[in-house]
Design a protein around this motif. Structure first.
Motif, PDB file in Angstrom:
ATOM      1  N   ALA A  59      33.491 -32.398 -29.300  1.00  0.00           N
ATOM      2  CA  ALA A  59      32.873 -33.421 -28.460  1.00  0.00           C
ATOM      3  C   ALA A  59      33.357 -34.789 -28.936  1.00  0.00           C
ATOM      4  O   ALA A  59      33.510 -35.016 -30.130  1.00  0.00           O
ATOM      5  N   TYR A  60      33.588 -35.676 -27.973  1.00  0.00           N
ATOM      6  CA  TYR A  60      34.001 -37.040 -28.276  1.00  0.00           C
ATOM      7  C   TYR A  60      33.099 -38.026 -27.560  1.00  0.00           C
ATOM      8  O   TYR A  60      32.604 -37.762 -26.462  1.00  0.00           O
ATOM      9  N   SER A  61      32.935 -39.184 -28.164  1.00  0.00           N
ATOM     10  CA  SER A  61      32.267 -40.257 -27.449  1.00  0.00           C
ATOM     11  C   SER A  61      33.242 -40.839 -26.433  1.00  0.00           C
ATOM     12  O   SER A  61      34.465 -40.755 -26.604  1.00  0.00           O
ATOM     13  N   ASP A  62      32.710 -41.445 -25.403  1.00  0.00           N
ATOM     14  CA  ASP A  62      33.573 -42.028 -24.369  1.00  0.00           C
ATOM     15  C   ASP A  62      34.452 -43.134 -24.934  1.00  0.00           C
ATOM     16  O   ASP A  62      35.565 -43.360 -24.451  1.00  0.00           O
ATOM     17  N   SER A  63      33.984 -43.804 -25.958  1.00  0.00           N
ATOM     18  CA  SER A  63      34.711 -44.947 -26.500  1.00  0.00           C
ATOM     19  C   SER A  63      36.007 -44.551 -27.210  1.00  0.00           C
ATOM     20  O   SER A  63      36.889 -45.397 -27.394  1.00  0.00           O
ATOM     21  N   TYR A 100      24.383 -27.476 -41.158  1.00  0.00           N
ATOM     22  CA  TYR A 100      24.552 -26.031 -41.046  1.00  0.00           C
ATOM     23  C   TYR A 100      24.313 -25.591 -39.606  1.00  0.00           C
ATOM     24  O   TYR A 100      23.403 -26.080 -38.938  1.00  0.00           O
ATOM     25  N   ASP A 101      25.146 -24.690 -39.143  1.00  0.00           N
ATOM     26  CA  ASP A 101      25.088 -24.217 -37.759  1.00  0.00           C
ATOM     27  C   ASP A 101      24.073 -23.093 -37.631  1.00  0.00           C
ATOM     28  O   ASP A 101      24.421 -21.914 -37.644  1.00  0.00           O
ATOM     29  N   ALA A 102      22.793 -23.496 -37.476  1.00  0.00           N
ATOM     30  CA  ALA A 102      21.733 -22.506 -37.328  1.00  0.00           C
ATOM     31  C   ALA A 102      21.280 -22.371 -35.881  1.00  0.00           C
ATOM     32  O   ALA A 102      20.487 -21.478 -35.562  1.00  0.00           O
ATOM     33  N   THR A 103      21.763 -23.255 -35.024  1.00  0.00           N
ATOM     34  CA  THR A 103      21.356 -23.241 -33.624  1.00  0.00           C
ATOM     35  C   THR A 103      22.429 -23.927 -32.789  1.00  0.00           C
ATOM     36  O   THR A 103      23.335 -24.567 -33.322  1.00  0.00           O
ATOM     37  N   TYR A 104      22.297 -23.773 -31.470  1.00  0.00           N
ATOM     38  CA  TYR A 104      23.240 -24.427 -30.571  1.00  0.00           C
ATOM     39  C   TYR A 104      22.774 -25.856 -30.280  1.00  0.00           C
ATOM     40  O   TYR A 104      21.612 -26.102 -29.989  1.00  0.00           O
ATOM     41  N   TRP A 105      23.728 -26.785 -30.398  1.00  0.00           N
ATOM     42  CA  TRP A 105      23.462 -28.159 -29.997  1.00  0.00           C
ATOM     43  C   TRP A 105      24.414 -28.554 -28.887  1.00  0.00           C
ATOM     44  O   TRP A 105      25.596 -28.187 -28.907  1.00  0.00           O
ATOM     45  N   SER A 106      23.908 -29.333 -27.954  1.00  0.00           N
ATOM     46  CA  SER A 106      24.745 -29.828 -26.864  1.00  0.00           C
ATOM     47  C   SER A 106      25.728 -30.869 -27.406  1.00  0.00           C
ATOM     48  O   SER A 106      25.596 -31.329 -28.550  1.00  0.00           O
ATOM     49  N   ASN A 107      26.683 -31.243 -26.564  1.00  0.00           N
ATOM     50  CA  ASN A 107      27.652 -32.251 -26.994  1.00  0.00           C
ATOM     51  C   ASN A 107      26.963 -33.560 -27.393  1.00  0.00           C
ATOM     52  O   ASN A 107      27.339 -34.187 -28.393  1.00  0.00           O
ATOM     53  N   SER A 108      25.983 -33.954 -26.639  1.00  0.00           N
ATOM     54  CA  SER A 108      25.299 -35.212 -26.961  1.00  0.00           C
ATOM     55  C   SER A 108      24.530 -35.095 -28.272  1.00  0.00           C
ATOM     56  O   SER A 108      24.502 -36.033 -29.074  1.00  0.00           O
ATOM     57  N   GLU A 109      23.931 -33.943 -28.507  1.00  0.00           N
ATOM     58  CA  GLU A 109      23.201 -33.741 -29.760  1.00  0.00           C
ATOM     59  C   GLU A 109      24.143 -33.724 -30.952  1.00  0.00           C
ATOM     60  O   GLU A 109      23.781 -34.167 -32.048  1.00  0.00           O
TER      61      GLU A 109
END
Length: 129
Positions: A59-63, A100-109
């Motif tokens: 994921a990338y920020s728009d900037s 740590y990857d214990a759950t799914y996060w959206s791109n914004s998260e």
């Protein structure tokens, strides 16, 4: 305990390039979200790029989209941020972060500071004319 050490910052002219590195240690396995954040004087820390080790999704920020590239070398436990076509507004302290990857996060998260609980000390990037 995860430790993160950034390097590669410096001074560069507008339009130039830099590559930041983040050496990680203390991982219990390879399942982490990794990210780069930056903070300019007087501004809030903002997420610029994130990668999920498990899937490789980014994921990338728009900037920075189209100018910055996040990548990782799992064999070296190192995260990179290739920054091209740098602008004055890219001037900031850049931080590496991990969670740590214990759950799914959206791109914004994945670009939120409160998602991450491990931080490096930062490396300064200054872009000048």
């Amino acid at each position: 305990q995860v430790q993160l050490v950034e390097s590669g910052g410096g001074s560069v002219q507008v339009g130039g390039s830099l590559r930041l590195s983040c050496a990680a240690s203390g991982y219990r396995d390879s399942n982490y979200y990794m990210a780069w954040f930056r903070q300019a004087p007087g501004k809030e820390r903002e997420g610029v790029a994130s990668i999920r080790n498990r899937s490789g999704t980014i994921a990338y920020s728009d900037s920075v989209k189209g100018r910055f590239t996040i990548s990782q070398d799992n064999a070296k436990n190192t995260l990179y941020l290739q920054m091209n076509t740098l602008k004055h507004e890219d001037t900031a302290m850049y931080y590496c972060a991990a969670a740590y990857d214990a759950t799914y996060w959206s791109n914004s998260e994945r670009l939120r500071t409160d998602t991450y609980n491990y931080w490096g000390q930062g490396t300064q990037v200054t872009v000048s004319s």
